[in-house]
Design a protein around this motif. Structure first.
Motif, PDB file in Angstrom:
ATOM      1  N   TRP A  42      44.427  54.057  42.126  1.00 28.54           N
ATOM      2  CA  TRP A  42      43.558  53.070  41.498  1.00 28.54           C
ATOM      3  C   TRP A  42      44.354  52.126  40.607  1.00 28.54           C
ATOM      4  N   GLU A  43      45.312  52.644  39.862  1.00 24.54           N
ATOM      5  CA  GLU A  43      46.136  51.791  39.010  1.00 24.54           C
ATOM      6  C   GLU A  43      46.815  50.692  39.824  1.00 24.54           C
ATOM      7  N   ALA A  44      47.197  50.998  41.040  1.00 28.82           N
ATOM      8  CA  ALA A  44      47.879  50.020  41.890  1.00 28.82           C
ATOM      9  C   ALA A  44      46.939  48.943  42.413  1.00 28.82           C
ATOM     10  N   TYR A  45      45.633  49.255  42.608  1.00 27.59           N
ATOM     11  CA  TYR A  45      44.711  48.328  43.250  1.00 27.59           C
ATOM     12  C   TYR A  45      43.667  47.714  42.344  1.00 27.59           C
ATOM     13  N   LYS A  46      43.464  48.232  41.155  1.00 32.92           N
ATOM     14  CA  LYS A  46      42.332  47.792  40.348  1.00 32.92           C
ATOM     15  C   LYS A  46      42.262  46.290  40.062  1.00 32.92           C
ATOM     16  N   PRO A  47      43.358  45.570  39.954  1.00 35.93           N
ATOM     17  CA  PRO A  47      43.197  44.135  39.692  1.00 35.93           C
ATOM     18  C   PRO A  47      42.498  43.378  40.824  1.00 35.93           C
ATOM     19  N   GLN A  48      42.570  43.889  42.044  1.00 39.14           N
ATOM     20  CA  GLN A  48      42.000  43.192  43.190  1.00 39.14           C
ATOM     21  C   GLN A  48      40.760  43.872  43.762  1.00 39.14           C
TER      22      GLN A  48
END
Length: 72
Positions: A42-48
């Motif tokens: 989630w940390e890797a994808y949360k901005p998008q």
């Protein structure tokens, strides 16, 4: 069975102890089911993406969790 939808990273993190115990009972338990891996994912994808996690409880006990993300 009671289903809930979680869309907060904080609420998802709060499930970690129950979630870890649930993974321990899984017949096919592996790294990709653990809260540590999913929270890192989630940390890797949360901005998008938007967090969408369905939890299932029976008698108040966590019996299922389905972490997902929704992108636009």
């Amino acid at each position: 069975m009671h289903l809930d939808i979680i869309s907060s990273e904080e609420l998802l993190s709060n499930l970690e102890p129950e979630w870890t115990a649930l993974v321990g009972h899984a017949a096919d338990a592996n790294t990709f089911l653990t809260p540590e891996w999913v929270l890192s994912w989630w940390e890797a994808y949360k901005p998008q993406a938007d967090l969408v996690v369905v939890t299932a409880r029976t008698g108040g006990e966590l019996v299922g969790i389905a972490p997902m993300m929704v992108t636009s």
